[in-house]
Scaffold this motif. Structure first.
Motif, PDB file in Angstrom:
ATOM      1  N   ILE A  83     -82.697  10.702  19.183  1.00  0.00           N
ATOM      2  CA  ILE A  83     -81.670  11.669  19.092  1.00  0.00           C
ATOM      3  C   ILE A  83     -80.960  11.503  20.743  1.00  0.00           C
ATOM      4  CG2 ILE A  83     -80.743  14.009  19.071  1.00  0.00           C
ATOM      5  CD1 ILE A  83     -82.140  13.308  16.365  1.00  0.00           C
ATOM      6  N   LEU A  84     -79.537  11.205  20.548  1.00  0.00           N
ATOM      7  CA  LEU A  84     -78.821  11.058  21.829  1.00  0.00           C
ATOM      8  C   LEU A  84     -78.773  12.299  22.559  1.00  0.00           C
ATOM      9  CD1 LEU A  84     -75.989   8.404  21.262  1.00  0.00           C
ATOM     10  CD2 LEU A  84     -78.557   7.974  21.464  1.00  0.00           C
ATOM     11  N   SER A  85     -78.609  12.169  23.799  1.00  0.00           N
ATOM     12  CA  SER A  85     -78.592  13.311  24.844  1.00  0.00           C
ATOM     13  C   SER A  85     -76.952  13.728  24.529  1.00  0.00           C
ATOM     14  CB  SER A  85     -78.469  13.175  26.112  1.00  0.00           C
ATOM     15  OG  SER A  85     -77.579  12.302  26.810  1.00  0.00           O
ATOM     16  N   ALA A  86     -76.735  15.052  24.910  1.00  0.00           N
ATOM     17  CA  ALA A  86     -75.404  15.759  24.740  1.00  0.00           C
ATOM     18  C   ALA A  86     -74.357  14.956  25.511  1.00  0.00           C
ATOM     19  CB  ALA A  86     -75.252  17.158  25.141  1.00  0.00           C
ATOM     20  N   ASP A 141     -79.361  23.142  27.067  1.00  0.00           N
ATOM     21  CA  ASP A 141     -79.654  21.567  26.600  1.00  0.00           C
ATOM     22  C   ASP A 141     -80.921  21.295  26.914  1.00  0.00           C
ATOM     23  OD1 ASP A 141     -78.153  18.974  25.887  1.00  0.00           O
ATOM     24  OD2 ASP A 141     -79.247  18.707  27.740  1.00  0.00           O
ATOM     25  N   SER A 142     -81.770  20.804  26.020  1.00  0.00           N
ATOM     26  CA  SER A 142     -83.104  20.276  26.286  1.00  0.00           C
ATOM     27  C   SER A 142     -83.422  19.286  25.048  1.00  0.00           C
ATOM     28  CB  SER A 142     -84.030  21.242  26.432  1.00  0.00           C
ATOM     29  OG  SER A 142     -85.344  20.983  25.829  1.00  0.00           O
ATOM     30  N   GLU A 143     -84.335  18.277  25.227  1.00  0.00           N
ATOM     31  CA  GLU A 143     -84.744  17.703  24.191  1.00  0.00           C
ATOM     32  C   GLU A 143     -85.332  18.510  23.127  1.00  0.00           C
ATOM     33  OE1 GLU A 143     -86.348  13.564  24.681  1.00  0.00           O
ATOM     34  OE2 GLU A 143     -85.583  13.519  26.539  1.00  0.00           O
ATOM     35  N   SER A 144     -85.819  19.516  23.556  1.00  0.00           N
ATOM     36  CA  SER A 144     -86.647  20.105  22.398  1.00  0.00           C
ATOM     37  C   SER A 144     -86.021  21.213  21.439  1.00  0.00           C
ATOM     38  CB  SER A 144     -87.874  20.858  23.341  1.00  0.00           C
ATOM     39  OG  SER A 144     -87.499  21.609  24.206  1.00  0.00           O
ATOM     40  N   ILE A 145     -84.635  21.352  22.131  1.00  0.00           N
ATOM     41  CA  ILE A 145     -83.748  22.419  21.300  1.00  0.00           C
ATOM     42  C   ILE A 145     -82.689  21.550  20.403  1.00  0.00           C
ATOM     43  CG2 ILE A 145     -82.167  24.206  21.541  1.00  0.00           C
ATOM     44  CD1 ILE A 145     -83.086  24.572  24.345  1.00  0.00           C
ATOM     45  N   ARG A 158     -73.809  15.706  17.193  1.00  0.00           N
ATOM     46  CA  ARG A 158     -75.310  15.251  17.292  1.00  0.00           C
ATOM     47  C   ARG A 158     -75.092  13.623  16.905  1.00  0.00           C
ATOM     48  NH1 ARG A 158     -80.513  15.313  14.593  1.00  0.00           N
ATOM     49  NH2 ARG A 158     -79.113  15.299  12.652  1.00  0.00           N
ATOM     50  N   ILE A 159     -75.819  12.979  17.354  1.00  0.00           N
ATOM     51  CA  ILE A 159     -76.006  11.437  16.880  1.00  0.00           C
ATOM     52  C   ILE A 159     -77.482  11.191  16.997  1.00  0.00           C
ATOM     53  CG2 ILE A 159     -75.432   9.129  17.302  1.00  0.00           C
ATOM     54  CD1 ILE A 159     -72.976   9.848  18.473  1.00  0.00           C
ATOM     55  N   LYS A 160     -77.989  10.562  15.823  1.00  0.00           N
ATOM     56  CA  LYS A 160     -79.223   9.996  15.630  1.00  0.00           C
ATOM     57  C   LYS A 160     -79.128   8.255  15.595  1.00  0.00           C
ATOM     58  CE  LYS A 160     -83.476  10.754  13.040  1.00  0.00           C
ATOM     59  NZ  LYS A 160     -83.695  10.290  11.607  1.00  0.00           N
ATOM     60  N   ILE A 161     -80.090   7.613  16.172  1.00  0.00           N
ATOM     61  CA  ILE A 161     -80.079   6.241  16.069  1.00  0.00           C
ATOM     62  C   ILE A 161     -81.390   5.799  15.365  1.00  0.00           C
ATOM     63  CG2 ILE A 161     -78.244   5.856  17.794  1.00  0.00           C
ATOM     64  CD1 ILE A 161     -80.418   5.221  19.744  1.00  0.00           C
TER      65      ILE A 161
END
Ligand code: ADP
Ligand code: MG
Length: 248
Positions: free
Chosen positions: A41-44, A86-90, A245-248
């Motif tokens: 999941i890319l960061s904001a 903003d955090s990877e876990s949210i 949101r972008i998922k790669i």
């Protein structure tokens, strides 16, 4: 069947527009770096930079690490603002109380930031500060990689409506201008977009253009598995992405 076949054969297919004001190299580089860091999941920050590289209009934003920087960011953007944890876990920010809208002054920024620090208690919590955009129509545009098919592009009513009414339509990328425009007309809530009973519609050309730009983005960068812009806040004359949101 014959009538349907005839209609399909003679329909106006439109043209697949290739925007040449995009920065494919920059967007590709961001995705490559995220892959190297094994991020799915890319960061904001990455997401908004990719959108800007494809000239997709986003609400003015800053990323801040501390409460002090959050206040500075809000002042730079201009009140009222929105603050998002903003955090990877949210993932779904508003579900966990990670979105505070219509923040009107620096004192309110400090109080929101302090509450979020207490609530989320995570080392890598940051604050995504964004211009507050009231009163628009919330739309969603998404894309998803499908095996053997390329990408499906989705359009519909956004925000919480997408979960309740699931009023969305799909088409296969790359999309022509006609196909993008047909998507706007084929959701049930189309009158809300076009304007109904004296209420003004939204800038349809702006939305059609974003659909085409997203179509080009996922065609250029097939590493993108899933993305959604939800919501896009749409007004009569302009539109802005406020969550992506972008998922790669
Ligand atoms: P999430 O989807 O992770 O819960 P969002 O960023 O989409 O978080 O915010 C949730 C809701 O808050 C949006 O659907 C929208 O109604 C509202 N919102 C978010 N950002 C803004 C903004 N900049 N201006 C106005 N409303 C906003
Ligand atoms: Mg959202």
């Amino acid at each position: 069947s014959l009538t349907r076949y005839h209609n399909l054969q003679t329909r106006i297919k439109g043209t697949i527009k290739k925007f040449d004001d995009v920065n494919k190299k920059k967007a590709g580089e961001i995705i490559r770096k995220a892959k190297e860091a094994s991020r799915e999941i890319l960061s904001a920050t990455d997401v908004y930079q990719i959108l800007s590289a494809y000239n997709i209009p986003v609400a003015d934003w800053r990323m801040a690490d501390t409460t002090g920087d959050t206040v500075k960011a809000a002042e730079e953007i201009g009140f009222p603002v929105v603050i998002k944890a903003d955090s990877e876990s949210i993932v779904h920010k508003s579900d966990v109380g990670g979105v505070a809208i219509n923040i009107k002054d620096s004192a309110a920024v400090i109080s929101v930031a302090e509450k979020m620090i207490k609530k989320f208690d995570t080392k890598n919590l940051r604050f995504f500060v964004q211009k507050f955009l009231p009163g628009g129509r919330e739309l969603i545009i998404g894309a998803k990689a499908e095996k053997g098919l390329g990408h499906l592009v989705m359009f519909g009513l956004g925000g919480i409506f997408v979960e309740v009414f699931k009023d969305v339509v799909f088409n296969i990328a790359p999309l022509s201008d006609t196909e993008a425009s047909e998507m706007l007309g084929s959701i049930k809530a189309a009158p809300l977009i076009k304007g109904v009973r004296g209420e003004k519609g939204v800038c349809q050309n702006c939305v059609i253009e974003i659909i085409q730009r997203i179509s080009q983005l996922v065609t250029d960068l097939p590493e993108i598995q899933e993305m959604d812009l939800n919501p896009i806040i749409a007004y009569e004359d302009k539109v802005f992405v406020v969550d992506a949101r972008i998922k790669i």
